[in-house]
Scaffold this motif. Structure first.
Motif, PDB file in Angstrom:
ATOM      1  N   ILE A 106       0.842  -1.201   0.000  1.00 33.27           N
ATOM      2  CA  ILE A 106       0.000   0.000   0.000  1.00 33.27           C
ATOM      3  C   ILE A 106       0.882   1.257   0.000  1.00 33.27           C
ATOM      4  O   ILE A 106       0.590   2.229  -0.699  1.00 33.27           O
ATOM      5  CB  ILE A 106      -0.969   0.007   1.202  1.00 33.27           C
ATOM      6  CG1 ILE A 106      -2.019  -1.095   1.042  1.00 33.27           C
ATOM      7  CG2 ILE A 106      -1.645   1.367   1.368  1.00 33.27           C
ATOM      8  CD1 ILE A 106      -2.952  -0.943  -0.148  1.00 33.27           C
ATOM      9  N   GLU A 110       0.769   4.025  -2.905  1.00 30.38           N
ATOM     10  CA  GLU A 110       0.526   5.445  -2.660  1.00 30.38           C
ATOM     11  C   GLU A 110       1.670   6.297  -3.213  1.00 30.38           C
ATOM     12  O   GLU A 110       1.429   7.341  -3.827  1.00 30.38           O
ATOM     13  CB  GLU A 110       0.333   5.732  -1.171  1.00 30.38           C
ATOM     14  CG  GLU A 110       0.018   7.187  -0.931  1.00 30.38           C
ATOM     15  CD  GLU A 110      -0.546   7.483   0.445  1.00 30.38           C
ATOM     16  OE1 GLU A 110      -0.920   8.645   0.663  1.00 30.38           O
ATOM     17  OE2 GLU A 110      -0.609   6.576   1.290  1.00 30.38           O
ATOM     18  N   GLN A 111       2.899   5.873  -3.019  1.00 34.64           N
ATOM     19  CA  GLN A 111       4.034   6.641  -3.548  1.00 34.64           C
ATOM     20  C   GLN A 111       3.988   6.703  -5.075  1.00 34.64           C
ATOM     21  O   GLN A 111       4.305   7.742  -5.670  1.00 34.64           O
ATOM     22  CB  GLN A 111       5.366   6.048  -3.070  1.00 34.64           C
ATOM     23  CG  GLN A 111       5.635   6.306  -1.603  1.00 34.64           C
ATOM     24  CD  GLN A 111       5.576   7.792  -1.274  1.00 34.64           C
ATOM     25  OE1 GLN A 111       6.207   8.637  -1.901  1.00 34.64           O
ATOM     26  NE2 GLN A 111       4.776   8.129  -0.258  1.00 34.64           N
ATOM     27  N   GLY A 113       1.235   6.607  -6.838  1.00 36.26           N
ATOM     28  CA  GLY A 113       0.159   7.555  -7.120  1.00 36.26           C
ATOM     29  C   GLY A 113       0.632   8.992  -7.016  1.00 36.26           C
ATOM     30  O   GLY A 113       0.333   9.828  -7.872  1.00 36.26           O
ATOM     31  N   LEU A 121      -6.586   7.366  -5.197  1.00 35.19           N
ATOM     32  CA  LEU A 121      -6.114   5.985  -5.151  1.00 35.19           C
ATOM     33  C   LEU A 121      -7.358   5.137  -4.930  1.00 35.19           C
ATOM     34  O   LEU A 121      -8.217   5.503  -4.117  1.00 35.19           O
ATOM     35  CB  LEU A 121      -5.141   5.761  -3.991  1.00 35.19           C
ATOM     36  CG  LEU A 121      -3.872   6.603  -3.969  1.00 35.19           C
ATOM     37  CD1 LEU A 121      -3.109   6.362  -2.680  1.00 35.19           C
ATOM     38  CD2 LEU A 121      -3.001   6.289  -5.179  1.00 35.19           C
ATOM     39  N   TYR A 136      -7.781  -1.707   4.569  1.00 34.20           N
ATOM     40  CA  TYR A 136      -7.783  -0.526   3.703  1.00 34.20           C
ATOM     41  C   TYR A 136      -8.179   0.732   4.474  1.00 34.20           C
ATOM     42  O   TYR A 136      -7.580   1.792   4.278  1.00 34.20           O
ATOM     43  CB  TYR A 136      -8.685  -0.738   2.489  1.00 34.20           C
ATOM     44  CG  TYR A 136      -8.137  -1.770   1.521  1.00 34.20           C
ATOM     45  CD1 TYR A 136      -6.841  -1.655   1.030  1.00 34.20           C
ATOM     46  CD2 TYR A 136      -8.902  -2.844   1.103  1.00 34.20           C
ATOM     47  CE1 TYR A 136      -6.320  -2.588   0.146  1.00 34.20           C
ATOM     48  CE2 TYR A 136      -8.394  -3.779   0.217  1.00 34.20           C
ATOM     49  CZ  TYR A 136      -7.103  -3.650  -0.257  1.00 34.20           C
ATOM     50  OH  TYR A 136      -6.594  -4.577  -1.133  1.00 34.20           O
ATOM     51  N   HIS A 139      -5.444   2.172   6.370  1.00 37.66           N
ATOM     52  CA  HIS A 139      -4.484   2.865   5.504  1.00 37.66           C
ATOM     53  C   HIS A 139      -5.077   4.110   4.851  1.00 37.66           C
ATOM     54  O   HIS A 139      -4.521   4.634   3.889  1.00 37.66           O
ATOM     55  CB  HIS A 139      -3.926   1.892   4.461  1.00 37.66           C
ATOM     56  CG  HIS A 139      -2.959   0.925   5.064  1.00 37.66           C
ATOM     57  ND1 HIS A 139      -3.361  -0.260   5.629  1.00 37.66           N
ATOM     58  CD2 HIS A 139      -1.627   0.999   5.262  1.00 37.66           C
ATOM     59  CE1 HIS A 139      -2.304  -0.883   6.113  1.00 37.66           C
ATOM     60  NE2 HIS A 139      -1.242  -0.140   5.909  1.00 37.66           N
ATOM     61  N   LYS A 162      -8.865   6.870  -1.646  1.00 37.80           N
ATOM     62  CA  LYS A 162      -7.967   7.645  -0.791  1.00 37.80           C
ATOM     63  C   LYS A 162      -7.384   8.771  -1.627  1.00 37.80           C
ATOM     64  O   LYS A 162      -7.082   8.584  -2.808  1.00 37.80           O
ATOM     65  CB  LYS A 162      -6.840   6.770  -0.234  1.00 37.80           C
ATOM     66  CG  LYS A 162      -5.870   7.498   0.644  1.00 37.80           C
ATOM     67  CD  LYS A 162      -4.811   6.579   1.213  1.00 37.80           C
ATOM     68  CE  LYS A 162      -3.887   7.344   2.147  1.00 37.80           C
ATOM     69  NZ  LYS A 162      -2.911   6.481   2.777  1.00 37.80           N
ATOM     70  N   PRO A 164      -4.150  10.777  -2.247  1.00 38.21           N
ATOM     71  CA  PRO A 164      -2.728  10.686  -1.916  1.00 38.21           C
ATOM     72  C   PRO A 164      -2.321  11.869  -1.032  1.00 38.21           C
ATOM     73  O   PRO A 164      -2.826  12.982  -1.193  1.00 38.21           O
ATOM     74  CB  PRO A 164      -2.024  10.739  -3.258  1.00 38.21           C
ATOM     75  CG  PRO A 164      -3.055  10.342  -4.269  1.00 38.21           C
ATOM     76  CD  PRO A 164      -4.383  10.792  -3.686  1.00 38.21           C
TER      77      PRO A 164
END
Length: 169
Positions: A106, A110-111, A113, A121, A136, A139, A162, A164
Motif C-alpha cells: 500500500i 501510494e508513492q 500515485g 487511489l 484498507y 491505511h 484515498k 494521496p
C-alpha cells in the motif's frame, strides 16, 4: 502504457519485492490464491484467475510478490483509472499475511500515485471480507460506493478511495 508509467519492472520493498508476473508462475499462484478467502468464498476458479493474470493488458501492471525466492502473492495495478491508479488485486498467501507486506505494498502504491500526480487511489474489497475492509480503512481509504454482483452474483464489492497525501484536492 502502464509499464512505462509505474516505476521500474522490479520494485524492492523492505520485506518483499514486486517483479513482473511470468507465465510459468501464473497457474500455481492462481491455484493458491483461489484456495483462500475471498476467492474461495465466491468459488472463484483458478482458471479464471489465471486467465485474468495472463491476459495482455496495456492498462495494467501485474506483479508477483516475492519474499526471498518464494511466491508470496500477486498484485495488479490499473492506471489510469478515475484520475488515479486502481489496485485491482492484492492477494497475499496465508503464510505471508500479518508480516507487514500488505502495508508495504500500500505504501508503494501510494508513492506511485503521488509520483504519477494522481488525484485518487482506488481499491475494492468484498463486503464480507471484513479483514480487508479494515486493512484498507486503516491505511486511509474511505468507502466510495458499493456494487452488487460485480465479481460474483450474490456478493457486494466495496469501492474505497484515498486522496494521496501530497495530491491537491
Amino acid at each position: 502504457m502502464i509499464s512505462s508509467a509505474l516505476s521500474g519492472p522490479i520494485n524492492e520493498l523492505d520485506g518483499a519485492r514486486l517483479v513482473p508476473l511470468e507465465e510459468g508462475a501464473i497457474m500455481p499462484l492462481a491455484e493458491a490464491i483461489v484456495a483462500i478467502p475471498p476467492w474461495s468464498v465466491m468459488n472463484y476458479s483458478a482458471n479464471a484467475l489465471a486467465k485474468f493474470l495472463a491476459s495482455p493488458d496495456g492498462g495494467a501492471a501485474r506483479y508477483l510478490v516475492q519474499v526471498g525466492n518464494e511466491a508470496a502473492g500477486a498484485v495488479s495495478v490499473r492506471f489510469p483509472w478515475l484520475k488515479g491508479p486502481y489496485l485491482e488485486l492484492l492477494a497475499l498467501l496465508p503464510s505471508f499475511q500479518g508480516r507487514g507486506i500488505g502495508s508495504e505494498i500500500i505504501g508503494w502504491f501510494e508513492q506511485e500515485g503521488i509520483r504519477l500526480g494522481a488525484r485518487n487511489l482506488w481499491v475494492c474489497a468484498s463486503s464480507f471480507n471484513a479483514r480487508a475492509v479494515r486493512f484498507y480503512r486503516r491505511h486511509g481509504f474511505h468507502e466510495a460506493a458499493t456494487f452488487s454482483g460485480l465479481v460474483a452474483d450474490g456478493y457486494d464489492e466495496i469501492l474505497l478511495r484515498k486522496f494521496p497525501l501530497q495530491a491537491k484536492r
